[in-house]
Design a protein around this motif. Sequence first.
Motif, PDB file in Angstrom:
ATOM      1  N   MET A 121       0.845  -1.184   0.000  1.00 19.72           N
ATOM      2  CA  MET A 121       0.000   0.000   0.000  1.00 19.72           C
ATOM      3  C   MET A 121       0.888   1.244   0.000  1.00 19.72           C
ATOM      4  SD  MET A 121      -2.881   1.144   2.780  1.00 19.72           S
ATOM      5  CE  MET A 121      -3.925  -0.277   2.537  1.00 19.72           C
ATOM      6  N   THR A 122       0.611   2.161  -0.913  1.00 18.21           N
ATOM      7  CA  THR A 122       1.427   3.377  -0.982  1.00 18.21           C
ATOM      8  C   THR A 122       0.924   4.402   0.042  1.00 18.21           C
ATOM      9  OG1 THR A 122      -0.003   4.346  -2.650  1.00 18.21           O
ATOM     10  CG2 THR A 122       1.882   3.072  -3.453  1.00 18.21           C
ATOM     11  N   ILE A 123       1.761   5.390   0.289  1.00 21.21           N
ATOM     12  CA  ILE A 123       1.361   6.468   1.206  1.00 21.21           C
ATOM     13  C   ILE A 123       0.152   7.209   0.639  1.00 21.21           C
ATOM     14  CG2 ILE A 123       2.112   8.663   2.206  1.00 21.21           C
ATOM     15  CD1 ILE A 123       4.943   7.488   2.347  1.00 21.21           C
ATOM     16  N   LEU A 124       0.152   7.382  -0.686  1.00 20.03           N
ATOM     17  CA  LEU A 124      -0.967   8.080  -1.335  1.00 20.03           C
ATOM     18  C   LEU A 124      -2.282   7.317  -1.104  1.00 20.03           C
ATOM     19  CD1 LEU A 124      -1.919  10.388  -3.168  1.00 20.03           C
ATOM     20  CD2 LEU A 124      -1.450   8.922  -5.130  1.00 20.03           C
ATOM     21  N   GLU A 125      -2.227   5.989  -1.259  1.00 27.48           N
ATOM     22  CA  GLU A 125      -3.436   5.183  -1.057  1.00 27.48           C
ATOM     23  C   GLU A 125      -3.932   5.310   0.376  1.00 27.48           C
ATOM     24  OE1 GLU A 125      -2.997   1.102  -2.263  1.00 27.48           O
ATOM     25  OE2 GLU A 125      -4.923   0.556  -1.413  1.00 27.48           O
ATOM     26  N   LEU A 126      -2.990   5.289   1.314  1.00 26.49           N
ATOM     27  CA  LEU A 126      -3.388   5.441   2.718  1.00 26.49           C
ATOM     28  C   LEU A 126      -4.021   6.810   2.951  1.00 26.49           C
ATOM     29  CD1 LEU A 126      -1.892   4.279   5.909  1.00 26.49           C
ATOM     30  CD2 LEU A 126      -1.930   6.747   5.645  1.00 26.49           C
ATOM     31  N   MET A 127      -3.449   7.852   2.333  1.00 24.65           N
ATOM     32  CA  MET A 127      -4.003   9.202   2.508  1.00 24.65           C
ATOM     33  C   MET A 127      -5.421   9.277   1.955  1.00 24.65           C
ATOM     34  SD  MET A 127      -0.591  11.423   1.602  1.00 24.65           S
ATOM     35  CE  MET A 127      -1.334  13.040   1.740  1.00 24.65           C
ATOM     36  N   GLU A 128      -5.651   8.592   0.820  1.00 24.01           N
ATOM     37  CA  GLU A 128      -6.992   8.601   0.235  1.00 24.01           C
ATOM     38  C   GLU A 128      -7.983   7.825   1.099  1.00 24.01           C
ATOM     39  OE1 GLU A 128      -6.173   7.092  -3.628  1.00 24.01           O
ATOM     40  OE2 GLU A 128      -5.704   9.067  -4.468  1.00 24.01           O
ATOM     41  N   ARG A 129      -7.543   6.706   1.652  1.00 23.95           N
ATOM     42  CA  ARG A 129      -8.434   5.888   2.491  1.00 23.95           C
ATOM     43  C   ARG A 129      -8.822   6.607   3.783  1.00 23.95           C
ATOM     44  NH1 ARG A 129      -8.310  -0.054   2.243  1.00 23.95           N
ATOM     45  NH2 ARG A 129      -7.432  -0.715   0.273  1.00 23.95           N
ATOM     46  N   THR A 130      -7.886   7.419   4.295  1.00 21.69           N
ATOM     47  CA  THR A 130      -8.153   8.061   5.587  1.00 21.69           C
ATOM     48  C   THR A 130      -8.634   9.502   5.445  1.00 21.69           C
ATOM     49  OG1 THR A 130      -5.837   8.721   5.714  1.00 21.69           O
ATOM     50  CG2 THR A 130      -6.429   6.666   6.790  1.00 21.69           C
ATOM     51  N   GLY A 131      -8.488  10.056   4.235  1.00 21.61           N
ATOM     52  CA  GLY A 131      -8.905  11.442   4.009  1.00 21.61           C
ATOM     53  C   GLY A 131      -7.926  12.468   4.548  1.00 21.61           C
ATOM     54  N   ILE A 132      -6.742  12.036   4.897  1.00 23.35           N
ATOM     55  CA  ILE A 132      -5.743  12.962   5.421  1.00 23.35           C
ATOM     56  C   ILE A 132      -5.071  13.691   4.247  1.00 23.35           C
ATOM     57  CG2 ILE A 132      -3.808  11.317   5.500  1.00 23.35           C
ATOM     58  CD1 ILE A 132      -3.108  12.462   8.251  1.00 23.35           C
ATOM     59  N   LYS A 133      -4.841  14.987   4.413  1.00 21.45           N
ATOM     60  CA  LYS A 133      -4.296  15.782   3.299  1.00 21.45           C
ATOM     61  C   LYS A 133      -2.801  16.043   3.455  1.00 21.45           C
ATOM     62  CE  LYS A 133      -8.490  16.738   1.691  1.00 21.45           C
ATOM     63  NZ  LYS A 133      -9.044  15.651   0.883  1.00 21.45           N
ATOM     64  N   ASN A 134      -2.349  16.054   4.691  1.00 21.31           N
ATOM     65  CA  ASN A 134      -0.972  16.446   4.969  1.00 21.31           C
ATOM     66  C   ASN A 134      -0.037  15.230   4.869  1.00 21.31           C
ATOM     67  OD1 ASN A 134       1.455  17.225   6.164  1.00 21.31           O
ATOM     68  ND2 ASN A 134       0.441  18.676   7.527  1.00 21.31           N
ATOM     69  N   GLU A 135       0.858  15.262   3.867  1.00 26.81           N
ATOM     70  CA  GLU A 135       1.737  14.119   3.616  1.00 26.81           C
ATOM     71  C   GLU A 135       2.705  13.891   4.776  1.00 26.81           C
ATOM     72  OE1 GLU A 135       3.788  14.335  -0.156  1.00 26.81           O
ATOM     73  OE2 GLU A 135       5.349  13.006   0.584  1.00 26.81           O
ATOM     74  N   THR A 136       3.258  14.967   5.290  1.00 25.14           N
ATOM     75  CA  THR A 136       4.230  14.851   6.389  1.00 25.14           C
ATOM     76  C   THR A 136       3.576  14.239   7.622  1.00 25.14           C
ATOM     77  OG1 THR A 136       5.210  16.879   5.557  1.00 25.14           O
ATOM     78  CG2 THR A 136       5.962  16.116   7.706  1.00 25.14           C
ATOM     79  N   LEU A 137       2.355  14.683   7.900  1.00 23.28           N
ATOM     80  CA  LEU A 137       1.633  14.144   9.058  1.00 23.28           C
ATOM     81  C   LEU A 137       1.303  12.668   8.834  1.00 23.28           C
ATOM     82  CD1 LEU A 137       0.373  14.828  11.804  1.00 23.28           C
ATOM     83  CD2 LEU A 137      -1.736  15.434  10.606  1.00 23.28           C
ATOM     84  N   ALA A 138       0.915  12.333   7.606  1.00 24.37           N
ATOM     85  CA  ALA A 138       0.603  10.935   7.288  1.00 24.37           C
ATOM     86  C   ALA A 138       1.834  10.052   7.516  1.00 24.37           C
ATOM     87  CB  ALA A 138       0.129  10.826   5.841  1.00 24.37           C
ATOM     88  N   ILE A 139       2.994  10.520   7.060  1.00 24.64           N
ATOM     89  CA  ILE A 139       4.236   9.747   7.233  1.00 24.64           C
ATOM     90  C   ILE A 139       4.554   9.573   8.721  1.00 24.64           C
ATOM     91  CG2 ILE A 139       6.753   9.873   6.912  1.00 24.64           C
ATOM     92  CD1 ILE A 139       6.129  11.116   4.124  1.00 24.64           C
ATOM     93  N   ALA A 140       4.341  10.640   9.480  1.00 26.03           N
ATOM     94  CA  ALA A 140       4.602  10.565  10.932  1.00 26.03           C
ATOM     95  C   ALA A 140       3.674   9.553  11.593  1.00 26.03           C
ATOM     96  CB  ALA A 140       4.423  11.944  11.559  1.00 26.03           C
ATOM     97  N   TYR A 141       2.387   9.570  11.211  1.00 21.28           N
ATOM     98  CA  TYR A 141       1.431   8.607  11.777  1.00 21.28           C
ATOM     99  C   TYR A 141       1.803   7.171  11.394  1.00 21.28           C
ATOM    100  CZ  TYR A 141      -1.951  12.154  13.370  1.00 21.28           C
ATOM    101  OH  TYR A 141      -2.582  13.174  14.026  1.00 21.28           O
ATOM    102  N   ILE A 142       2.237   7.002  10.150  1.00 23.90           N
ATOM    103  CA  ILE A 142       2.607   5.644   9.702  1.00 23.90           C
ATOM    104  C   ILE A 142       3.780   5.127  10.535  1.00 23.90           C
ATOM    105  CG2 ILE A 142       3.587   4.316   7.780  1.00 23.90           C
ATOM    106  CD1 ILE A 142       2.016   6.267   5.907  1.00 23.90           C
ATOM    107  N   LYS A 143       4.768   5.995  10.754  1.00 22.01           N
ATOM    108  CA  LYS A 143       5.923   5.580  11.571  1.00 22.01           C
ATOM    109  C   LYS A 143       5.482   5.236  12.995  1.00 22.01           C
ATOM    110  CE  LYS A 143       9.578   8.078   9.140  1.00 22.01           C
ATOM    111  NZ  LYS A 143      10.519   9.216   9.198  1.00 22.01           N
ATOM    112  N   ASP A 144       4.558   6.042  13.520  1.00 22.01           N
ATOM    113  CA  ASP A 144       4.025   5.754  14.870  1.00 22.01           C
ATOM    114  C   ASP A 144       3.340   4.389  14.899  1.00 22.01           C
ATOM    115  OD1 ASP A 144       4.924   8.191  15.639  1.00 22.01           O
ATOM    116  OD2 ASP A 144       2.954   9.156  15.737  1.00 22.01           O
ATOM    117  N   ALA A 145       2.565   4.128  13.843  1.00 19.96           N
ATOM    118  CA  ALA A 145       1.828   2.860  13.785  1.00 19.96           C
ATOM    119  C   ALA A 145       2.800   1.682  13.700  1.00 19.96           C
ATOM    120  CB  ALA A 145       0.890   2.861  12.585  1.00 19.96           C
ATOM    121  N   ILE A 146       3.836   1.819  12.866  1.00 23.28           N
ATOM    122  CA  ILE A 146       4.825   0.732  12.739  1.00 23.28           C
ATOM    123  C   ILE A 146       5.540   0.537  14.078  1.00 23.28           C
ATOM    124  CG2 ILE A 146       6.944  -0.007  11.576  1.00 23.28           C
ATOM    125  CD1 ILE A 146       5.967   1.458   9.077  1.00 23.28           C
ATOM    126  N   HIS A 147       5.810   1.632  14.746  1.00 24.27           N
ATOM    127  CA  HIS A 147       6.440   1.552  16.066  1.00 24.27           C
ATOM    128  C   HIS A 147       5.571   0.746  17.025  1.00 24.27           C
ATOM    129  CE1 HIS A 147       8.515   2.852  19.682  1.00 24.27           C
ATOM    130  NE2 HIS A 147       9.442   3.392  18.930  1.00 24.27           N
TER     131      HIS A 147
END
Lengths: 239, 96
Positions: B1-27
């Motif tokens: 799953m790409t970051i773009l796909e995740l942003m579309e699924r969640t409706g999040i617009k901010n790429e930097t914030l999305a990346i930070a959340y993904i890292k938190d989730a992986i953590h």
Amino acid sequence: MSSYVDKEYFYYLRGRELLLYKLLGSRNRTRITQSGILQSYHNELMYPDENITDGLRIEYTALNDPFISESFESSTGYGTGTIFTFTASNRYIGTGINNWWKDHGFSEGDKIRIQGSTSNDGEHIISGGVGTSISGSASTIDLTSASTLVDESAGANITITQVPEPDTITSPNTTSHINLNKMLCLAVVDYVKAMIHEERGEIDKKEYYMKEFFSKLADNESNKRLVSSAFPISPFAVR
Amino acid sequence: MTILELMERTGIKNETLAIAYIKDAIHLIQSNTKEKIKVNKQNILNASDSDDNVYRLPADMISIENVSILDTSDKRYKRIKRLSGQPHYLLEDTQP
């Protein structure tokens, strides 16, 4: 020389440090020559009294390579055999079989892990086919300049596996893939939704999505453990 | 799953914030399960002073899976046990 280390060594965790102790009175040393004597219950401990290169091995989980350039599910390249020859001067890996790389799911830019080689084990990136492209009929590939090979003839039973190639952590972009399988990616989606609702102060929705997150984590683990058990039947049960 | 796909699924617009959340989730995933394991090796030192038994845990560590020591007599790493409490020091000096 260290021996019986599993019975003689102990560790203690103190914050971000690991303290290593060795049992005093072990078969390797006598008490008279000990140094750094410590007491733990009835067993005396001391500091390690020998040098061991790469002696301490810690296995741990980490936040490594969160993003990759190709989706996790499509990294399926795999091949094994005794056909591989390695040429150090131009970083070639030859198979002698046309289309071998293509037929086994490899392509230009793939990251591969070599196992079983006498001296070329490790991870490398494929630059391309030699003479023709991999999608053509290449039997030999060359690796990027970052790789160093040692000359090796065919014979060793070698396995080559494609591994996800990490995107640089500092610059992932929207086309980067998350370095997780599909189930865990869906869990991440739930996590992000939970965080969005938390920001809005919608704690009930946050709790719902966190529950979904952990549910998918549990599903992912249990999916690996779908094993059946066979029970031997006593011959007296035969009718 | 790409970051773009995740942003579309969640409706999040901010790429930097999305990346930070993904890292938190992986953590969080790595903290609860063993999705990906790393190995760290360090040389063991013959202790000559009072802090030579102190080894640094990997800076990127989330959770420890196991600790083992190289048994040089048969070239195998063997898992060692964790002490639940720090031993009482009789002597901190290494040459009592």
